[in-house]
Write a protein that holds these residues in place. Structure first.
Motif, PDB file in Angstrom:
ATOM      1  N   LEU A 129      -4.127 -13.227  11.202  1.00  0.00           N
ATOM      2  CA  LEU A 129      -3.982 -12.615   9.883  1.00  0.00           C
ATOM      3  C   LEU A 129      -2.934 -13.371   9.073  1.00  0.00           C
ATOM      4  O   LEU A 129      -3.140 -13.663   7.890  1.00  0.00           O
ATOM      5  N   LYS A 130      -1.823 -13.710   9.684  1.00  0.00           N
ATOM      6  CA  LYS A 130      -0.794 -14.484   8.977  1.00  0.00           C
ATOM      7  C   LYS A 130      -1.355 -15.834   8.538  1.00  0.00           C
ATOM      8  O   LYS A 130      -1.138 -16.279   7.406  1.00  0.00           O
ATOM      9  N   LYS A 131      -2.110 -16.483   9.417  1.00  0.00           N
ATOM     10  CA  LYS A 131      -2.729 -17.771   9.071  1.00  0.00           C
ATOM     11  C   LYS A 131      -3.725 -17.588   7.932  1.00  0.00           C
ATOM     12  O   LYS A 131      -3.794 -18.413   7.013  1.00  0.00           O
ATOM     13  N   TRP A 132      -4.496 -16.516   7.965  1.00  0.00           N
ATOM     14  CA  TRP A 132      -5.457 -16.234   6.900  1.00  0.00           C
ATOM     15  C   TRP A 132      -4.734 -16.101   5.563  1.00  0.00           C
ATOM     16  O   TRP A 132      -5.145 -16.684   4.566  1.00  0.00           O
ATOM     17  N   LEU A 133      -3.644 -15.342   5.554  1.00  0.00           N
ATOM     18  CA  LEU A 133      -2.861 -15.197   4.324  1.00  0.00           C
ATOM     19  C   LEU A 133      -2.338 -16.549   3.854  1.00  0.00           C
ATOM     20  O   LEU A 133      -2.429 -16.887   2.669  1.00  0.00           O
ATOM     21  N   ASP A 134      -1.798 -17.335   4.769  1.00  0.00           N
ATOM     22  CA  ASP A 134      -1.249 -18.650   4.421  1.00  0.00           C
ATOM     23  C   ASP A 134      -2.311 -19.583   3.860  1.00  0.00           C
ATOM     24  O   ASP A 134      -2.061 -20.314   2.895  1.00  0.00           O
ATOM     25  N   ASP A 135      -3.492 -19.576   4.459  1.00  0.00           N
ATOM     26  CA  ASP A 135      -4.548 -20.509   4.064  1.00  0.00           C
ATOM     27  C   ASP A 135      -5.350 -20.023   2.859  1.00  0.00           C
ATOM     28  O   ASP A 135      -5.607 -20.790   1.923  1.00  0.00           O
ATOM     29  N   VAL A 136      -5.761 -18.780   2.876  1.00  0.00           N
ATOM     30  CA  VAL A 136      -6.700 -18.264   1.876  1.00  0.00           C
ATOM     31  C   VAL A 136      -6.007 -17.934   0.554  1.00  0.00           C
ATOM     32  O   VAL A 136      -6.559 -18.192  -0.518  1.00  0.00           O
ATOM     33  N   LEU A 137      -4.818 -17.396   0.600  1.00  0.00           N
ATOM     34  CA  LEU A 137      -4.115 -17.031  -0.632  1.00  0.00           C
ATOM     35  C   LEU A 137      -3.466 -18.280  -1.244  1.00  0.00           C
ATOM     36  O   LEU A 137      -2.249 -18.395  -1.353  1.00  0.00           O
ATOM     37  N   PHE A 176      -6.893 -11.864  -7.128  1.00  0.00           N
ATOM     38  CA  PHE A 176      -6.548 -10.501  -6.724  1.00  0.00           C
ATOM     39  C   PHE A 176      -6.062  -9.641  -7.874  1.00  0.00           C
ATOM     40  O   PHE A 176      -5.771  -8.465  -7.670  1.00  0.00           O
ATOM     41  N   LYS A 177      -5.991 -10.186  -9.065  1.00  0.00           N
ATOM     42  CA  LYS A 177      -5.510  -9.408 -10.215  1.00  0.00           C
ATOM     43  C   LYS A 177      -6.391  -8.179 -10.399  1.00  0.00           C
ATOM     44  O   LYS A 177      -7.593  -8.273 -10.610  1.00  0.00           O
ATOM     45  N   GLY A 178      -5.789  -7.014 -10.255  1.00  0.00           N
ATOM     46  CA  GLY A 178      -6.516  -5.768 -10.436  1.00  0.00           C
ATOM     47  C   GLY A 178      -7.440  -5.378  -9.297  1.00  0.00           C
ATOM     48  O   GLY A 178      -8.036  -4.307  -9.331  1.00  0.00           O
ATOM     49  N   ARG A 179      -7.572  -6.205  -8.284  1.00  0.00           N
ATOM     50  CA  ARG A 179      -8.432  -5.878  -7.133  1.00  0.00           C
ATOM     51  C   ARG A 179      -7.674  -4.913  -6.225  1.00  0.00           C
ATOM     52  O   ARG A 179      -6.519  -5.146  -5.888  1.00  0.00           O
ATOM     53  N   LYS A 180      -8.309  -3.839  -5.819  1.00  0.00           N
ATOM     54  CA  LYS A 180      -7.679  -2.866  -4.932  1.00  0.00           C
ATOM     55  C   LYS A 180      -7.664  -3.420  -3.513  1.00  0.00           C
ATOM     56  O   LYS A 180      -8.698  -3.852  -2.993  1.00  0.00           O
ATOM     57  N   VAL A 181      -6.485  -3.397  -2.910  1.00  0.00           N
ATOM     58  CA  VAL A 181      -6.309  -3.907  -1.552  1.00  0.00           C
ATOM     59  C   VAL A 181      -5.521  -2.877  -0.747  1.00  0.00           C
ATOM     60  O   VAL A 181      -4.518  -2.346  -1.222  1.00  0.00           O
ATOM     61  N   PHE A 210       3.678  -7.148   3.455  1.00  0.00           N
ATOM     62  CA  PHE A 210       2.353  -7.075   2.846  1.00  0.00           C
ATOM     63  C   PHE A 210       2.440  -6.530   1.429  1.00  0.00           C
ATOM     64  O   PHE A 210       1.760  -7.014   0.532  1.00  0.00           O
ATOM     65  N   ASP A 211       3.284  -5.515   1.228  1.00  0.00           N
ATOM     66  CA  ASP A 211       3.467  -4.966  -0.115  1.00  0.00           C
ATOM     67  C   ASP A 211       3.947  -6.045  -1.076  1.00  0.00           C
ATOM     68  O   ASP A 211       3.441  -6.166  -2.198  1.00  0.00           O
ATOM     69  N   VAL A 212       4.921  -6.824  -0.650  1.00  0.00           N
ATOM     70  CA  VAL A 212       5.460  -7.879  -1.508  1.00  0.00           C
ATOM     71  C   VAL A 212       4.387  -8.935  -1.777  1.00  0.00           C
ATOM     72  O   VAL A 212       4.221  -9.396  -2.909  1.00  0.00           O
ATOM     73  N   THR A 213       3.639  -9.307  -0.755  1.00  0.00           N
ATOM     74  CA  THR A 213       2.568 -10.293  -0.919  1.00  0.00           C
ATOM     75  C   THR A 213       1.522  -9.797  -1.908  1.00  0.00           C
ATOM     76  O   THR A 213       1.095 -10.540  -2.797  1.00  0.00           O
ATOM     77  N   LEU A 214       1.102  -8.549  -1.754  1.00  0.00           N
ATOM     78  CA  LEU A 214       0.088  -7.993  -2.654  1.00  0.00           C
ATOM     79  C   LEU A 214       0.611  -7.898  -4.076  1.00  0.00           C
ATOM     80  O   LEU A 214      -0.131  -8.150  -5.034  1.00  0.00           O
ATOM     81  N   ASP A 215       1.878  -7.550  -4.250  1.00  0.00           N
ATOM     82  CA  ASP A 215       2.481  -7.563  -5.588  1.00  0.00           C
ATOM     83  C   ASP A 215       2.472  -8.985  -6.154  1.00  0.00           C
ATOM     84  O   ASP A 215       2.156  -9.200  -7.319  1.00  0.00           O
ATOM     85  N   TYR A 216       2.822  -9.935  -5.320  1.00  0.00           N
ATOM     86  CA  TYR A 216       2.930 -11.333  -5.752  1.00  0.00           C
ATOM     87  C   TYR A 216       1.600 -11.871  -6.280  1.00  0.00           C
ATOM     88  O   TYR A 216       1.570 -12.639  -7.246  1.00  0.00           O
ATOM     89  N   VAL A 217       0.499 -11.464  -5.643  1.00  0.00           N
ATOM     90  CA  VAL A 217      -0.810 -11.960  -6.083  1.00  0.00           C
ATOM     91  C   VAL A 217      -1.456 -11.043  -7.115  1.00  0.00           C
ATOM     92  O   VAL A 217      -2.588 -11.282  -7.539  1.00  0.00           O
ATOM     93  N   GLY A 218      -0.747  -9.999  -7.519  1.00  0.00           N
ATOM     94  CA  GLY A 218      -1.245  -9.123  -8.577  1.00  0.00           C
ATOM     95  C   GLY A 218      -2.297  -8.129  -8.144  1.00  0.00           C
ATOM     96  O   GLY A 218      -3.009  -7.571  -8.978  1.00  0.00           O
ATOM     97  N   ALA A 219      -2.391  -7.888  -6.849  1.00  0.00           N
ATOM     98  CA  ALA A 219      -3.370  -6.909  -6.360  1.00  0.00           C
ATOM     99  C   ALA A 219      -2.929  -5.504  -6.734  1.00  0.00           C
ATOM    100  O   ALA A 219      -1.747  -5.226  -6.909  1.00  0.00           O
ATOM    101  N   GLU A 220      -3.908  -4.636  -6.826  1.00  0.00           N
ATOM    102  CA  GLU A 220      -3.611  -3.208  -7.003  1.00  0.00           C
ATOM    103  C   GLU A 220      -3.524  -2.620  -5.600  1.00  0.00           C
ATOM    104  O   GLU A 220      -4.526  -2.223  -5.018  1.00  0.00           O
TER     105      GLU A 220
END
Length: 179
Positions: free
Chosen positions: A76-84, A97-102, A132-142
């Motif tokens: 999961l950490k690798k997925w975040l590092d690679d995909v985001l 991820f802007k406005g996407r619910k996660v 995860f909260d900080v990461t989701l905020d950083y990418v603009g996810a809801e």
């Protein structure tokens, strides 16, 4: 749009709680796409373009995983590092991820009462999931609240475990429907 449930479990066939959740979701294929990352990439080499396309094709995203050593599974950490990636998830042009619910769906082997400031480990699950909260905020996810099942390691030896697990599977479907 359907909800993408991205599963990070290196031994899903041996799982009890995660597997039960997925069995319940599989009853609703019109609402949920279940994507097993460990099965898709047994060598750990993630196809970033494919993962990004999967996210883009869905309205909501759920990261489902068991807590490992008070953290997420390494893939999961690798997925975040690679995909985001910059330009896709954040930075110039990074609006995937802007406005996407996660949301996160987490199974914890330890009981809920141990995840309190007064409990055995003196931290809450929310505190452990803060990155995860900080990461989701950083990418603009809801970001949505997390869903959790505690005491997964107790298994069948716990009185009422089967009923608690069954209830959790149905609650999980309701949780996802309310995203």
């Amino acid at each position: 749009m359907k909800t993408l449930v991205i599963v990070f479990h290196p031994a899903i066939d041996k799982s009890v709680a995660n597997k039960r959740w997925l069995q319940e979701l599989a009853r609703h294929p019109q609402r949920y796409t279940i994507h097993h990352v460990h099965q898709a990439y047994p060598d750990g080499n993630i196809d970033v373009a494919q993962e990004q396309a999967l996210v883009e094709a869905h309205g909501n995203v759920v990261l489902q995983f068991p807590l490992y050593w008070f953290n997420c599974p390494p893939l999961l950490k690798k997925w975040l590092d690679d995909v985001l990636a910059y330009g896709w998830a954040y930075g110039t042009g990074g609006v995937a991820f802007k406005g996407r619910k996660v949301a996160l769906a987490v199974t914890a082997g330890i009981r809920q009462e141990d995840f309190t400031p007064e409990g055995k480990w003196r931290v809450t699950l929310a505190q452990l999931l803060a990155p995860f909260d900080v990461t989701l905020d950083y990418v603009g996810a809801e970001k949505r609240p997390f869903f959790a099942f505690y005491g997964a390691e107790d298994g069948p030896k716990e009185a009422g475990y089967a009923e608690r697990l069954e209830s959790s599977a149905h609650d999980y479907v309701r949780f996802l429907a309310a995203l």
